[in-house]
Enzyme design. Structure first.
Site, PDB file in Angstrom:
ATOM      1  N   ASP A   1       0.853  -1.200   0.000  1.00 42.07           N
ATOM      2  CA  ASP A   1       0.000   0.000   0.000  1.00 42.07           C
ATOM      3  C   ASP A   1       0.883   1.243   0.000  1.00 42.07           C
ATOM      4  OD1 ASP A   1      -2.328   1.761   0.386  1.00 42.07           O
ATOM      5  OD2 ASP A   1      -3.348  -0.065   0.997  1.00 42.07           O
TER       6      ASP A   1
ATOM      7  N   HIS B   1      -2.971   3.053  -4.702  1.00 42.51           N
ATOM      8  CA  HIS B   1      -2.360   2.660  -3.425  1.00 42.51           C
ATOM      9  C   HIS B   1      -0.953   2.117  -3.641  1.00 42.51           C
ATOM     10  CE1 HIS B   1      -5.644   3.534  -0.701  1.00 42.51           C
ATOM     11  NE2 HIS B   1      -6.504   2.929  -1.492  1.00 42.51           N
TER      12      HIS B   1
ATOM     13  N   GLU C   1      -9.826   2.575  -5.349  1.00 47.03           N
ATOM     14  CA  GLU C   1      -9.428   3.957  -5.057  1.00 47.03           C
ATOM     15  C   GLU C   1      -8.223   4.417  -5.880  1.00 47.03           C
ATOM     16  OE1 GLU C   1     -10.982   4.465  -0.520  1.00 47.03           O
ATOM     17  OE2 GLU C   1      -9.042   3.504  -0.716  1.00 47.03           O
TER      18      GLU C   1
HETATM   19  C1  ACM Z   1     -10.937  -0.434   0.512  1.00 47.74           C
HETATM   20  O1  ACM Z   1     -11.418  -0.379   1.659  1.00 47.74           O
HETATM   21  N1  ACM Z   1     -10.327   0.621  -0.009  1.00 47.74           N
HETATM   22  C2  ACM Z   1     -11.034  -1.628  -0.288  1.00 47.74           C
END
Ligand code: ACM
Ligand code: ZN
Length: 767
Positions: free
Chosen positions: A201, A272, A335
């Site tokens: 991440d 991410h 995201e």
């Molecule tokens: C997430 O909670 N961004 C998958």
């Protein structure tokens, strides 16, 4: 005989013949599909042994693991015997594979506690493993080596869903191998079978990749970490990080495999990905440089989906596929802001060449490339529901987290789905009243809410329900800095979800689950699991006092009112403190302590709440503009209820205005003398909450004509950092007006620039 006597007699007969007459049902979680209690018991003592068929190395290994568990729960270490005719033994626990029991499926089992023999059998070794988990929950924690009775019973059991998962984010905070193994033990105890390991991440890359050593040399470390609530935007400067070597990964995978848990690794792309870009900035759109993120959130710099990036990720996945024998590889996909792609010449040229209409289609193109690669390696791709945007890759499975719509859409397209909606499956949310819980990311997902979850959406046609593989609980660790807190957040919500996923839908009953859960806590204590006791938390609500003086506190418990004890005099709340018997008037500032008591012991945490009583507490108050519907508190009353908002995090004790000013008028009921007016204001730039730029106090005796008695400037407000005291000189008045001016449009360079500011205020105190 009258009707009532007849009914009573009938009940007596029913009790005498029914299952209640034989034995109490054991506290099994998840509840078995079928259980019947018999009479009598099996006596477990030093001579009790496990017996497995002579030729079965696999069952010997399961028996050895179970024997170790038996030892840690009861103090006995049963011997393991290999035997040609295991059932002929006495005082034995027999494990065997029974191919004839095909009706139990790939994970089901049968367990029979008889008087000389306990028999656990299943058509597969996995089934025997799950049967052993049930057996272990039949043992009394704390037997400490003394013989004990296991009640005679019969169970036939099989799971409702195939994907029974738990996730752990090791990026926002890192957890060593020993803890990951303990977490897998906890997953296995509840007959769950999937561990989703979130390995990469923005805040850290946590898996060694031999071909790209900078991913861990650089990407596994950050130069600081956000501290406290996001709204405060505060950071420490302590270097933080860690990663798993490939040998450690193999060790974890092997450990899980022995426990019939499949590890699903997640390698996040294309979003991410800051930790990877800090290591290899050439894979971004801009070229960097970047830093591994110190704070939480979603960042605009993401992988540029150019050819060199695709090759890089494929090389990483080659190493990942070799480490994880399971079918699924999770590629994230959530995201991913498209800001950089929109202005990147590489991205735009690629879109033109591929005739893509928009950046969502570019993401879809990229995900399809990755899927093709994984499929060639014999793996199935799974991703968060954003992978639906721009068109789903042909064989992809979807993990639905932004509600259930993504899961429904995917199932309608005949794609496999794992449900993990934030509303029920995010175990980083608060599980009790936020004021009495450690800081969490937000949300409110209680144990009974998790238990109420139904993974099959009602709107899905029957023919499509088979695409719902199951569900998963997610533990994101932004606000979970250590192992104890992981357990606190995961447990017992994991137990509730496990029952949703294993047990038949029919017969699910929260009251029954909760009763078993409370008995089951003894086993968690024995295993030194730091589970949350928030189900016992007494709730507190402030009420407007009819007398219009002081504060009025209402306490309530989900277990009924009689177990609540409290103190107002500073002494600890305990079973010997006064018992709560109705709303408590508080007429002077005090520290209220309260707890729930059951059979003489405090259950759960003793909560503390400061009550501040001044001349304004409990008085009538009117607002010119009501607060925003998202932060209404208890309306105007919130400002005089006796509870001050927490300056380190905003919650229901605050009221919020998005744009408007605060204008509040308090009626003191009669002319009062006072010399100070105070107001709490919240400063939370990360959440676009800014202190007011002026505060003015007015007084009046008729409630119509007001005179200004004090005005504070923005600088004076800033200096007082949240608790604003205004010395207004000696006053004698019935009405007090407080006016706080909203900070207005947020300046460039600040969080939320261009938007209206939020103004959060609480208690107005007149002394
Ligand atoms: C997430 O909670 N961004 C998958
Ligand atoms: Zn680009």
């Amino acid at each position: 005989m009258n009707q009532r006597r007849l009914a009573f007699l009938f009940l007596v007969i029913l009790l005498a013949c029914g299952p209640l007459a034989s034995q109490e049902l054991p506290a099994l979680i998840p509840k078995p599909s079928k259980i019947s209690m018999g009479k009598g018991s099996f006596t477990f003592d030093t001579a009790t042994a496990f017996v497995v068929p002579a030729h079965s190395a696999q069952l010997s290994e399961l028996a050895a693991m179970a024997a170790e568990e038996v030892h840690s729960i009861t103090g006995f270490t049963p011997a393991i015997r290999r035997d040609k005719q295991p059932l002929a033994g006495k005082n034995v626990v027999v494990l065997r594979i029974a191919p004839a029991l095909v009706r139990l499926g790939a994970e089901g089992y049968a367990l029979e506690v008889g008087q000389p023999v306990i028999l656990i059998e299943a058509p597969t070794a996995a089934g025997v493993w799950f049967g052993l988990q049930t057996f272990l929950q039949l043992l009394p924690p704390g037997a400490a080596g003394a013989p004990f009775a296991v009640p005679v019973l019969k169970i036939e059991d099989r799971p409702r869903f195939a994907w029974r998962g738990m996730h752990l984010d090791v990026c926002r905070h890192f957890f060593p191998v020993a803890f990951v193994k303990k977490y897998i033990d906890e997953i296995a105890m509840y007959k769950m079978n999937t561990f989703h390991w979130h390995l990469t991440d923005d805040q850290g890359w946590r898996i060694e990749i031999k071909r790209y050593p900078k991913l861990t040399a650089i990407g596994a470390w950050r130069s600081g970490t956000m501290v406290g609530a996001y709204s405060l935007q505060q950071f420490d400067s302590v270097r933080y990080g860690g990663f798993y070597t490939q040998n450690e990964v193999k060790e974890v995978v092997a450990y899980a495999r022995k426990r019939h848990v499949t590890v699903v690794p997640e390698i996040e792309m294309p979003g991410h990905s800051l930790a990877a870009l800090a290591s290899y900035p050439e894979l971004s759109c801009t070229g960097g440089p970047f830093e591994v993120a110190k704070g939480w959130g979603v960042f605009p710099d993401v992988f540029c989906p150019k050819e060199t990036t695709v090759t890089f990720l494929q090389n990483i996945l080659t190493e990942v596929c070799a480490l994880f024998p399971g079918k699924y590889i999770h590629i994230g996909g959530d995201e991913c802001p498209k800001d950089r792609w929109k202005t990147c010449p590489n991205c735009q040229a690629l879109m033109k060449k591929l005739r893509l209409k928009n950046e969502n289609q570019l993401q879809s193109y990229f995900v399809r490339r990755i899927e093709k690669f994984l499929n060639k390696k014999g793996k199935q791709m799974i991703g968060w529901d954003e992978i639906l945007e721009g068109g789903l890759a042909p064989n992809a499975a979807v993990m639905s987290w932004r509600g259930t719509a993504g899961g429904i859409a995917a199932a309608k397209q005949r794609h496999k789905v794992v449900m993990s909606p934030g509303s029920h499956c995010y175990f980083d949310h608060y599980q009790g009243e936020p004021a009495f819980e450690p800081l969490a990311i937000g949300g409110y997902t209680t144990v009974d809410k998790v238990y109420s979850y139904e993974p099959i959406p009602a709107e899905l046609k029957r023919s499509k329900t088979k695409y719902i593989l199951g569900a998963q609980g997610n533990v994101w660790t932004e606000y979970i800095p250590n192992e104890q807190q992981v357990e606190y957040m995961a447990m017992p919500r994991m137990a509730a979800l496990a029952e949703v996923l294993w047990s038949p839908k029919k017969g699910r009953d929260y009251a029954d689950f909760q009763e078993r859960l409370i008995r089951h806590f003894a086993l968690l204590d024995k295993k030194q699991v730091n589970y949350s006791r928030s189900i016992f938390q007494v709730k507190l609500a402030m009420k407007p006092p009819p007398s219009k003086t002081g504060a009025l506190v209402e306490l309530s418990s989900p277990f009924g009112g009689t177990g609540i004890h409290y103190s107002l005099d500073g002494s600890p709340a305990s079973p010997s403190s006064p018992q709560y018997a109705g709303p408590l008037p508080v007429i002077a500032s005090s520290l209220l302590k309260f707890c729930y008591v059951d059979r003489g012991s405090v259950r759960g945490r003793v909560a503390e709440q400061a009550i501040t009583v001044t001349k304004s507490t409990g008085k009538s108050i009117k607002l010119k503009t009501p607060p925003h519907e998202n932060y209404p508190g208890d309306g105007a009353f919130t400002l005089v209820d006796g509870i001050r908002g927490d300056l380190t995090r905003y919650g229901k004790n605050w009221i919020g205005f998005w744009g408007p000013d605060l204008e509040a008028v308090i009626d003191l009921d009669r002319t009062e003398a006072f010399s100070r007016v105070s107001l709490d204001v919240f400063d939370g730039e990360g959440s676009w909450i800014y202190p007011p730029i002026s505060i003015e106090v007015f007084v009046s005796n008729d409630g119509e004509r007001f005179t200004s008695v004090k005005k504070l400037s923005a600088d004076e407000i800033r200096r007082q950092a949240g608790s604003i005291r205004m010395d207004v000189g000696p006053q004698s008045a019935r009405y007090v007006k407080v006016y706080a001016q909203n900070a207005g449009t947020i300046q460039a360079g600040k969080q939320g620039a261009g938007s209206a500011s939020w103004l959060f205020v609480d208690e107005i105190m007149i002394e």
